[in-house]
Motif scaffolding. Structure first.
Motif, short mmCIF file in Angstrom:
data_model
loop_
_atom_site.label_atom_id
_atom_site.label_comp_id
_atom_site.label_asym_id
_atom_site.label_seq_id
_atom_site.Cartn_x
_atom_site.Cartn_y
_atom_site.Cartn_z
N GLY A 3 -70.16 -2.83 3.85
CA GLY A 3 -70.58 -2.75 2.50
C GLY A 3 -72.08 -2.76 2.30
N GLU A 4 -72.81 -3.49 3.18
CA GLU A 4 -74.26 -3.58 3.00
C GLU A 4 -74.93 -2.23 3.20
OE1 GLU A 4 -76.12 -6.77 5.21
OE2 GLU A 4 -74.33 -8.00 4.93
N VAL A 5 -74.50 -1.48 4.20
CA VAL A 5 -75.09 -0.16 4.46
C VAL A 5 -74.79 0.77 3.28
CG1 VAL A 5 -75.00 1.88 5.95
CG2 VAL A 5 -75.04 -0.41 6.96
N ALA A 6 -73.57 0.74 2.79
CA ALA A 6 -73.20 1.57 1.66
C ALA A 6 -74.02 1.20 0.43
CB ALA A 6 -71.70 1.44 1.37
N GLU A 7 -74.25 -0.08 0.20
CA GLU A 7 -75.05 -0.51 -0.95
C GLU A 7 -76.50 -0.04 -0.83
OE1 GLU A 7 -76.53 -1.84 -4.42
OE2 GLU A 7 -74.42 -1.61 -3.91
N ARG A 8 -77.06 -0.09 0.36
CA ARG A 8 -78.43 0.42 0.55
C ARG A 8 -78.48 1.92 0.29
NH1 ARG A 8 -78.91 -3.01 5.56
NH2 ARG A 8 -78.47 -1.08 6.64
N PHE A 9 -77.49 2.63 0.76
CA PHE A 9 -77.41 4.07 0.54
C PHE A 9 -77.30 4.37 -0.96
CE2 PHE A 9 -74.82 8.09 0.69
CZ PHE A 9 -75.83 8.89 1.19
N ARG A 10 -76.45 3.64 -1.68
CA ARG A 10 -76.29 3.82 -3.12
C ARG A 10 -77.61 3.58 -3.85
NH1 ARG A 10 -76.84 1.64 -7.42
NH2 ARG A 10 -77.38 -0.32 -6.44
N ALA A 11 -78.31 2.51 -3.48
CA ALA A 11 -79.59 2.18 -4.12
C ALA A 11 -80.65 3.24 -3.83
CB ALA A 11 -80.06 0.81 -3.66
N LEU A 12 -80.66 3.79 -2.62
CA LEU A 12 -81.62 4.86 -2.29
C LEU A 12 -81.39 6.09 -3.16
CD1 LEU A 12 -81.78 4.64 1.61
CD2 LEU A 12 -83.66 4.27 0.00
N ILE A 13 -80.14 6.45 -3.35
CA ILE A 13 -79.83 7.61 -4.19
C ILE A 13 -80.27 7.35 -5.62
CG2 ILE A 13 -77.94 8.96 -5.21
CD1 ILE A 13 -76.49 8.58 -2.49
N GLU A 14 -79.95 6.17 -6.14
CA GLU A 14 -80.31 5.83 -7.52
C GLU A 14 -81.82 5.83 -7.73
OE1 GLU A 14 -79.04 2.42 -10.70
OE2 GLU A 14 -79.52 1.76 -8.68
N GLY A 15 -82.58 5.41 -6.73
CA GLY A 15 -84.02 5.29 -6.87
C GLY A 15 -84.82 6.52 -6.47
N HIS A 16 -84.14 7.54 -5.95
CA HIS A 16 -84.83 8.73 -5.47
C HIS A 16 -85.14 9.69 -6.62
CE1 HIS A 16 -86.05 11.73 -2.55
NE2 HIS A 16 -85.34 12.61 -3.20
N THR A 17 -86.30 10.30 -6.57
CA THR A 17 -86.66 11.34 -7.53
C THR A 17 -86.35 12.69 -6.89
OG1 THR A 17 -88.43 9.97 -8.43
CG2 THR A 17 -88.52 12.32 -8.92
N PHE A 18 -85.35 13.35 -7.40
CA PHE A 18 -84.95 14.64 -6.85
C PHE A 18 -85.79 15.75 -7.48
CE2 PHE A 18 -81.37 11.91 -6.00
CZ PHE A 18 -80.94 12.35 -4.75
N SER A 19 -85.95 16.84 -6.75
CA SER A 19 -86.84 17.93 -7.18
C SER A 19 -86.39 18.56 -8.50
CB SER A 19 -86.94 18.99 -6.09
OG SER A 19 -85.67 19.55 -5.82
N HIS A 20 -85.12 18.53 -8.82
CA HIS A 20 -84.63 19.12 -10.06
C HIS A 20 -84.87 18.20 -11.26
CE1 HIS A 20 -81.16 16.51 -9.68
NE2 HIS A 20 -80.93 17.02 -8.48
N GLY A 21 -85.34 16.98 -11.04
CA GLY A 21 -85.72 16.08 -12.11
C GLY A 21 -84.60 15.24 -12.69
N GLN A 22 -83.38 15.49 -12.31
CA GLN A 22 -82.26 14.69 -12.82
C GLN A 22 -82.11 13.41 -12.01
OE1 GLN A 22 -78.99 17.60 -12.78
NE2 GLN A 22 -78.79 17.11 -14.95
N LEU A 23 -81.72 12.35 -12.70
CA LEU A 23 -81.38 11.11 -12.02
C LEU A 23 -79.94 11.20 -11.55
CD1 LEU A 23 -82.94 8.49 -14.47
CD2 LEU A 23 -83.90 9.37 -12.33
N LEU A 24 -79.71 10.78 -10.31
CA LEU A 24 -78.37 10.80 -9.75
C LEU A 24 -77.98 9.39 -9.34
CD1 LEU A 24 -78.53 13.94 -7.44
CD2 LEU A 24 -77.62 13.79 -9.75
N THR A 25 -76.69 9.12 -9.40
CA THR A 25 -76.15 7.86 -8.90
C THR A 25 -74.98 8.20 -8.00
OG1 THR A 25 -74.67 7.57 -10.78
CG2 THR A 25 -76.87 6.57 -10.96
N ALA A 26 -74.48 7.19 -7.30
CA ALA A 26 -73.36 7.40 -6.39
C ALA A 26 -72.39 6.23 -6.46
CB ALA A 26 -73.86 7.57 -4.96
N SER A 27 -71.13 6.55 -6.39
CA SER A 27 -70.09 5.55 -6.22
C SER A 27 -69.55 5.73 -4.81
CB SER A 27 -68.97 5.75 -7.23
OG SER A 27 -69.43 5.54 -8.54
N LEU A 28 -69.34 4.63 -4.12
CA LEU A 28 -68.84 4.70 -2.76
C LEU A 28 -67.67 3.74 -2.58
CD1 LEU A 28 -72.23 4.76 -2.55
CD2 LEU A 28 -71.57 5.47 -0.28
#
Length: 73
Positions: A1-26
């Motif tokens: 679970g810890e690795v998945a949570e870090r991955f989820r947080a990285l996605i949430e905090g990343h600025t993607f080139s298309h400008g949209q905010l993305l989140t992930a459920s795992l």
């Protein structure tokens, strides 16, 4: 679970080139001795569905035959 949570947080905090905010459920499931790949994936898929129905943008473990429910993210 810890690795998945870090991955989820990285996605949430990343600025993607298309400008949209993305989140992930795992959904995560721990391998059980003697379990087939199909059953492991079925449990992980069920946990993913649970994560999405509980509000999305979270990590949710497979609860089949395990301890108490996790706290929401």
């Amino acid at each position: 679970g810890e690795v998945a949570e870090r991955f989820r947080a990285l996605i949430e905090g990343h600025t993607f080139s298309h400008g949209q905010l993305l989140t992930a459920s795992l959904g995560v499931a721990e391998y059980r001795r003697g379990e087939g790949l199909g059953e492991l994936l079925r449990r992980a898929d069920a946990a993913l569905y649970d994560a999405k129905t509980r509000g999305r943008n979270r990590v949710w473990p497979s609860l089949t035959g395990t301890g108490p429910e996790p706290s929401p993210a």
